[in-house]
Design an enzyme around this catalytic site. Structure first.
Site: not given
Ligand code: CMP
Length: 141
Positions: A60, A88, A115, A118
Site C-alpha cells: 500500500f 492511539r 483513516n 495518523h
Molecule cells: P498510519 O497510522 O498513518 O500509518 C501507516 C498508514 O498506512 C496507516 O495509518 C494506514 O492509513 C495505511 N495502511 C495500513 N495498512 C494498510 C493497508 N492494508 N492498506 C492500505 N493502507 C494501509
C-alpha cells in the site's frame, strides 16, 4: 509509571476535506493533550515517501503516499503523560471498521487508507516524526 511524552499527529487529507480539523483538535484538548506546535501544509509525494519510509516494502506504500500528498494536512506536536498510547487510544484502530465507538477514526475514517488521522506508534518513531515536521526551536518549549 506515567511519563510526560510528546507525539506527532497528522489530520490527513480526507479529514481536512471533510472539515473535521476543528472537531479533531477539540478532541485533543478535551483529552488534555497540550498543543505544542501546529501547522497546515501540503507535502509532496517525495516527502510522503520519506515520512512513511518504514512502509516502503508494503503493497500500500504507493497508494498511501499518493493519498498523503493529495491535499492539505495539519501536523501537530502534542504533549501529555503517556501521550503516545493515549493518542492511539483516542484515534482508534487503523481500520475504521474495527475502531471503537467514540474514537476519531470511528467518526471520521472511511477506510484503512482514508483513516482521518495518523499518530506516532512508539518513542523512537515519535522522535523522528516530530523532527520531520518541526524544527528544534519550535519544539524547545
Ligand atoms: P498510519 O497510522 O498513518 O500509518 C501507516 C498508514 O498506512 C496507516 O495509518 C494506514 O492509513 C495505511 N495502511 C495500513 N495498512 C494498510 C493497508 N492494508 N492498506 C492500505 N493502507 C494501509
Amino acid at each position: 509509571m506515567k511519563t510526560l511524552q510528546r507525539t506527532l499527529t497528522i489530520v490527513k487529507p480526507d479529514a481536512v476535506r471533510k472539515n473535521a480539523i476543528g472537531d479533531i483538535i477539540e478532541q485533543f484538548e478535551k483529552n488534555n493533550f497540550r498543543i505544542l506546535c501546529l501547522k497546515m501544509l501540503e507535502i509532496s509525494k517525495h516527502q510522503a515517501e520519506q515520512f512513511y519510509a518504514v512502509h516502503a516494502a508494503k503493497p500500500f506504500y504507493n497508494s498511501l503516499t499518493d493519498f498523503m500528498s493529495s491535499g492539505p494536512i495539519v501536523a501537530l506536536a502534542l504533549e501529555k503523560e503517556n501521550a503516545i498510547a493515549d493518542l492511539r487510544k483516542l484515534m482508534g484502530a487503523t481500520n475504521p471498521a474495527n475502531a471503537e465507538e467514540g474514537t476519531i477514526r470511528k467518526k471520521w475514517g472511511a477506510s484503512i487508507e482514508h483513516n482521518a488521522i495518523h499518530g506516532s506508534d512508539a518513542e523512537d518513531t515519535a522522535g523522528f516524526e516530530l523532527s520531520f515536521f518541526f524544527a528544534g526551536y519550535e519544539l524547545a518549549k
